[in-house]
Design a protein around this motif. Sequence first.
Motif, PDB file in Angstrom:
ATOM      1  N   ARG A 244     -35.147   4.022  -3.157  1.00 52.72           N
ATOM      2  CA  ARG A 244     -35.479   3.252  -1.952  1.00 52.72           C
ATOM      3  C   ARG A 244     -34.723   1.933  -1.861  1.00 52.72           C
ATOM      4  O   ARG A 244     -35.280   0.898  -1.506  1.00 52.72           O
ATOM      5  N   TRP A 245     -33.438   1.944  -2.206  1.00 53.80           N
ATOM      6  CA  TRP A 245     -32.552   0.794  -2.018  1.00 53.80           C
ATOM      7  C   TRP A 245     -33.027  -0.447  -2.772  1.00 53.80           C
ATOM      8  O   TRP A 245     -32.760  -1.571  -2.382  1.00 53.80           O
ATOM      9  N   ASP A 246     -33.777  -0.232  -3.871  1.00 49.60           N
ATOM     10  CA  ASP A 246     -34.279  -1.337  -4.672  1.00 49.60           C
ATOM     11  C   ASP A 246     -33.654  -1.255  -6.062  1.00 49.60           C
ATOM     12  O   ASP A 246     -33.566  -0.161  -6.628  1.00 49.60           O
ATOM     13  N   PRO A 247     -33.196  -2.381  -6.626  1.00 52.78           N
ATOM     14  CA  PRO A 247     -32.509  -2.328  -7.932  1.00 52.78           C
ATOM     15  C   PRO A 247     -33.363  -1.708  -9.034  1.00 52.78           C
ATOM     16  O   PRO A 247     -32.890  -0.853  -9.784  1.00 52.78           O
ATOM     17  N   TRP A 248     -34.623  -2.126  -9.131  1.00 53.64           N
ATOM     18  CA  TRP A 248     -35.483  -1.613 -10.204  1.00 53.64           C
ATOM     19  C   TRP A 248     -35.738  -0.128 -10.037  1.00 53.64           C
ATOM     20  O   TRP A 248     -35.606   0.658 -10.961  1.00 53.64           O
ATOM     21  N   ARG A 249     -36.135   0.254  -8.796  1.00 52.92           N
ATOM     22  CA  ARG A 249     -36.443   1.664  -8.575  1.00 52.92           C
ATOM     23  C   ARG A 249     -35.184   2.522  -8.726  1.00 52.92           C
ATOM     24  O   ARG A 249     -35.249   3.637  -9.227  1.00 52.92           O
TER      25      ARG A 249
END
Lengths: 314, 351
Positions: A244-249
């Motif tokens: 989902r365009w998130d660094p962690w995920r």
Amino acid sequence: MSAVFEQIFQVGFLAAIIRIATPLAFATLGEMFSERAGVLNLGIEGIMLLSAMTGFTATSLSGSLWLGVLAAVLTGMLMGALHALFTVALGLSQHVCGIGVTLFSSGLAYFLYRLIFGQQSVPPSIKGFETLPIPVLSSIPVLGPAVFNQFALVYMAILAIPLAAFVLYRTPWGLSVRMVGENPRAADSAGVSVIATRFQAVILGGALIGLAGAFLSMAQFNAFTFGVVSGRGWVAIALVVFGRWDPWRSAGAALLFAFVDALQLRMQASGLGHIPYEAFLMLPFIFTIVAMAVMSRNAVAPSALLKPFRREER
Amino acid sequence: MFRLEVRTSTPAWFNLALPLLAIAATLVLCSGLIALAGAGVLEAYGVMFTASLGDSYAITETMVRAAPMIFTGLAVAVAFRAKFWNIGAEGQLLAGAVASCFVGAIPMPGPLAMLLMAVAGAAAGAAVALVPATLRVKFKVDDVVSSLLLNSVIYYALMALIEGPWKDSFSGYPISPPIEDSANFPVLLEGTRLHLGVVVALIAAPVIWFLIVRTTLGFRIRVTGENPEAARYGGIHVERVLISTALLSGALAGLAGVGEVGGVHFQVMSDISPGYGYSGIVVAMLARLNPLGVVPAAIFLAAVMTGAEAMSRATGVPAFLSDVIQGTALLAMLVALLFTAYRIRRVGAAR
């Protein structure tokens, strides 16, 4: 059952997951920066390949591994700039340009490699990165040898995740990136240069993609082969959606993929000899497609993804 | 002073001029690599031309190579018209090859075998293309990514087949058993490899052109691609059109694989396609998604591929130059297409 469990949670298996995840984490973070700014970079597969080639070649010619890494990173940045030139400055179709960049970069990688090294019966190799145990931490049971006895590039990937999150969410530049990816017109009104920010994001993404290529040819295989990337770039694009365009995920998605990949490698090795190993190679790709199907309904892409920005057009 | 202006219409001669401009720019840009390899630019291009189009045998070889790219080019052109981003022609081609090889190995009268090979190959390609289309329509999965990932799945499935159940137990080579001799496509010119499939490819182009330009389905495909909202408003079931487009596109790509099995290799091996599926994207873009333009565009790329090998033997320039030319041509064509959207207008100083 417990035997299977034991096999899975061996130190070697955990270490393998981390190693497989490293180039994917670099590539996924790189693609994420580009997409957060509104630019899909389908050139990723070819850019990884070309970076793997230039990194390998620079090391082979100079004898310095870090010079090779630098060459790979510069290659990634250059090709990122090329993709941005077409998609951001000229506003051309991101889909088709990305495929064009991949075809061009892969062609160039094959061409230059053959030109420099000729056709050799035994492909040339380099002495790649060696593991660099971190004092104290590497002696933690299980986790120590798996995570803290790795290549320097692995540590860089691990550090890159919080760094990417910090840059994206906590710096003015990161805010600009998110603005030009969500609402470029508002960003423009607020005095943010949409074109410049997108260029910067795609070039930074290219640098990270270059690191992914460097890892493959200089730490994982210590040689350049035409199949050195074999679809990892495409996987990274899927992982960005999955994350989902998130660094962690996204990094988590890379770990999950690496787990499946390491698992299929184990299955290849363990007693299922009558099944050709290629059958197992399909599994991570099928897993990725299924994972995308599960996640995509709720995934919300940056609103301006794929949309070129022209100031004069309303 | 010069200024960019938005163009409202483009003259018809652009259809020919733009690809030629892109190809000229590509050859100029790539001449740098030839010089880098220490060969004469004109000599290298000369060898490429002679070896691919210089005599009648060379032309037949180029046409044999063009045939699969006509099919994949048509597959991509049809898909892109509907903005169904099918980057999976490579996997669909491989699926078509495998299916037609299965059928071709069954003993039966030749013409029947050939017909059933084509049907099976087209069906297999269509089935593969159905996956990204369904995922997009039902699950909102990006069709680019899923069709790309599917290429890897199909490739490894093919490898598993030829390393497993199909493996030649006698020689140990990872190749499928050959198809029946009677199923081999007839050669049209004695002493060449020009086979029936090449003619079928050449016929397919005008048929697909007719379908796109003159039929209801073609109209729906075009409207869906140009303006899905308007299409929906006009009562077109956009999802159904996307599925139909995918089936048609996949079937065409599958036929590319049928031609390679029936007319060229007569069996399946790991390198049966040197990326014809991806070349189809270049072909379709050079043709500006016009099915009739696909034929000359495919012949151009085929000539580059055939010529590059001869050039490599004669001058030592790596044959991978043809891969660089393909990528450069695609990018050059995209830039050239800017001329369809904008015109450069001289803005008079006298005002």
